[in-house]
Design an enzyme around this catalytic site. Structure first.
Site, PDB file in Angstrom:
ATOM      1  N   ALA A   1      -9.808  -7.986  -4.859  1.00 25.54           N
ATOM      2  CA  ALA A   1     -10.089  -6.487  -4.957  1.00 25.54           C
ATOM      3  C   ALA A   1     -11.018  -5.804  -4.081  1.00 25.54           C
ATOM      4  O   ALA A   1     -11.046  -5.069  -3.434  1.00 25.54           O
ATOM      5  CB  ALA A   1     -10.151  -6.091  -6.546  1.00 25.54           C
TER       6      ALA A   1
ATOM      7  N   GLY B   1     -10.201 -14.265 -13.515  1.00 26.50           N
ATOM      8  CA  GLY B   1      -8.770 -14.363 -13.366  1.00 26.50           C
ATOM      9  C   GLY B   1      -7.935 -12.829 -13.031  1.00 26.50           C
ATOM     10  O   GLY B   1      -6.889 -12.749 -13.116  1.00 26.50           O
TER      11      GLY B   1
ATOM     12  N   GLY C   1      -8.694 -11.191 -10.346  1.00 29.58           N
ATOM     13  CA  GLY C   1      -8.643 -11.132  -8.820  1.00 29.58           C
ATOM     14  C   GLY C   1      -9.846 -10.038  -8.253  1.00 29.58           C
ATOM     15  O   GLY C   1      -9.580  -9.438  -7.267  1.00 29.58           O
ATOM     16  N   SER C   2     -10.920 -10.351  -9.000  1.00 33.54           N
ATOM     17  CA  SER C   2     -12.062  -9.389  -8.493  1.00 33.54           C
ATOM     18  C   SER C   2     -12.452  -9.627  -7.121  1.00 33.54           C
ATOM     19  O   SER C   2     -12.743  -8.470  -6.384  1.00 33.54           O
ATOM     20  CB  SER C   2     -13.360  -9.896  -9.292  1.00 33.54           C
ATOM     21  OG  SER C   2     -14.502  -9.469  -8.844  1.00 33.54           O
TER      22      SER C   2
ATOM     23  N   ASP D   1      -3.308 -12.778  -5.315  1.00 32.97           N
ATOM     24  CA  ASP D   1      -4.328 -11.823  -5.584  1.00 32.97           C
ATOM     25  C   ASP D   1      -4.483 -10.499  -4.576  1.00 32.97           C
ATOM     26  O   ASP D   1      -4.594  -9.699  -4.797  1.00 32.97           O
ATOM     27  CB  ASP D   1      -5.795 -12.643  -5.619  1.00 32.97           C
ATOM     28  CG  ASP D   1      -5.914 -13.556  -7.006  1.00 32.97           C
ATOM     29  OD1 ASP D   1      -5.007 -13.672  -7.451  1.00 32.97           O
ATOM     30  OD2 ASP D   1      -6.875 -13.891  -7.180  1.00 32.97           O
TER      31      ASP D   1
ATOM     32  N   PRO E   1     -14.219  -7.584 -14.067  1.00 37.93           N
ATOM     33  CA  PRO E   1     -14.942  -8.620 -14.595  1.00 37.93           C
ATOM     34  C   PRO E   1     -15.024  -9.826 -13.399  1.00 37.93           C
ATOM     35  O   PRO E   1     -13.845 -10.031 -12.974  1.00 37.93           O
ATOM     36  CB  PRO E   1     -14.772  -9.251 -15.763  1.00 37.93           C
ATOM     37  CG  PRO E   1     -13.820  -8.660 -16.192  1.00 37.93           C
ATOM     38  CD  PRO E   1     -13.257  -7.331 -15.250  1.00 37.93           C
TER      39      PRO E   1
HETATM   40  O1  PMV Z   1      -8.001 -16.545 -11.052  1.00 33.48           O
HETATM   41  P1  PMV Z   1      -7.306 -15.895  -9.923  1.00 33.48           P
HETATM   42  O2  PMV Z   1      -7.487 -14.426 -10.647  1.00 33.48           O
HETATM   43  O3  PMV Z   1      -8.132 -15.860  -8.684  1.00 33.48           O
HETATM   44  O4  PMV Z   1      -5.821 -16.267  -9.939  1.00 33.48           O
HETATM   45  C1  PMV Z   1      -5.649 -17.691  -9.329  1.00 33.48           C
HETATM   46  C2  PMV Z   1      -4.067 -17.867  -9.166  1.00 33.48           C
HETATM   47  C3  PMV Z   1      -3.831 -19.267  -8.724  1.00 33.48           C
HETATM   48  O5  PMV Z   1      -2.492 -19.379  -8.673  1.00 33.48           O
HETATM   49  C4  PMV Z   1      -4.471 -20.203  -9.863  1.00 33.48           C
HETATM   50  C5  PMV Z   1      -4.304 -19.652  -7.294  1.00 33.48           C
HETATM   51  C6  PMV Z   1      -3.593 -18.949  -6.344  1.00 33.48           C
HETATM   52  O6  PMV Z   1      -4.201 -18.718  -5.107  1.00 33.48           O
HETATM   53  O7  PMV Z   1      -2.497 -18.195  -6.077  1.00 33.48           O
END
Ligand code: PMV
Length: 311
Positions: free
Chosen positions: A103, A97, A99-100, A144, A93
């Site tokens: 990825a 959060g 990491g779409s 990510d 999705p």
């Molecule tokens: O929301 P995501 O899956 O991109 O995770 C972000 C993680 C953070 O620590 C909030 C930002 C980062 O770049 O590490």
């Protein structure tokens, strides 16, 4: 050059350390195999993108796909290739959060090098993916990219070589999608502003998140699921104090804890996106996912943590 190239990547889950990882603290993440993306590349008369979000000339792709557009232009420029048709199929999705965006960039870069029949080092892969991630997220820590490009759990620290380690813990991880788009770019920026305005309080919360991550690593290595749950709850308190949680996340986290979770927290950037919870056994995990669905979670997954065992 081959007639076509293919590349794959998994979604990822940050177990501990989101946000504090941007400030050089360690974070734990692992590839989340139930979600997956595949990219296929062939040559074409002009650049074309075929994805669930957009089908048409790359030049006309919406702003939200700027990361993909820029990555493809860069790859094509660096290797002087003809135009491409890229087909993306994803079950990750977007903006939850997981990491779409990273990825997708991993899958495209792998597909491109496969098409060109060229070797791709892990380092070069991460360089291209982080380049695309800067466009998606502004100031990404790189976690990510590292988590979606590998297939083992990692302890990631900005600027340091990341460590892989075995997830030696018996338990089940529940992931639930709030159905609300996460706001990583905004939350990362908001934390930076808080840090500027009140670096003592914000710095303290960030340092504690870093300590909790290191304790979580030990709990994982020593198979202490109940303790890991407590550490997840403590991390959620700090993330809430950093104001990156929201009511929907708070509610699902509360529901998970009321239904037998050992601990629960948001995962990723927050303000929407996904939450995670830890359960000691499968029947509790099922009970939790049912309760989360009843409370409005749009999708849930259960992952047995024991599957990540590397000798
Ligand atoms: O929301 P995501 O899956 O991109 O995770 C972000 C993680 C953070 O620590 C909030 C930002 C980062 O770049 O590490």
């Amino acid at each position: 050059m081959k007639s076509s190239g293919e590349g794959n990547a998994n979604g990822k889950i940050i177990l501990m350390g989101e946000h504090s990882v941007v400030y050089g603290k360690p974070a734990i993440a692992f590839p989340f195999q139930p979600t997956h993306v595949t990219a296929e590349i062939t040559d074409h008369i002009y650049d074309v993108l075929r994805s669930g979000y957009f089908v048409g000339p790359l030049a006309k792709a919406p702003k939200s796909l700027e990361n993909i557009k820029t990555l493809i232009h860069q790859l094509r420029h660096d290797f002087s290739t003809p135009p491409v048709q890229i087909t993306i199929s994803s079950t990750i999705p977007a903006e939850r959060g997981m990491g779409s965006s990273a990825a997708v960039a991993v899958a495209i870069t792998r597909a491109f090098f496969d098409w060109q029949n060229l070797p791709l080092s892990h380092e070069l892969l991460l360089t291209y993916v982080n380049y695309a991630e800067k466009i998606s997220h502004g100031n990404p820590s790189g976690i990510d990219a590292a988590a979606t490009a590998g297939d083992e759990p990692i302890l990631f620290q900005k600027g340091a070589a990341f460590e892989t380690f075995p997830i030696n813990i018996s338990g089940f991880l529940i992931v639930a999608d709030t159905g609300v788009k996460g706001k990583t770019r905004q939350t990362v920026k908001a934390v930076a502003q808080r840090f500027e305005q009140d670096n003592k309080t914000t710095g303290h919360l960030i340092n504690e998140l870093g300590d909790l991550t290191l304790k979580a690593k030990k709990a994982i290595l020593n198979n202490q699921a109940a303790y890991l749950g407590e550490l997840m709850n403590a991390a959620q308190k700090n993330l809430a104090a950093l104001q990156v949680s929201d009511q929907t996340l708070d509610n699902l986290i509360m529901v998970a804890n009321q239904n037998g979770a050992l601990g629960a927290k948001l995962t990723g950037g927050g303000k929407g996106g996904c939450m995670i919870a830890l359960a000691s056994d499968y029947s509790t995990a099922k009970k939790i996912t049912t309760a989360l669905t009843n409370q409005g979670a749009k999708a849930t997954w259960i992952q047995e943590l024991g599957v990540y065992q590397y000798a």
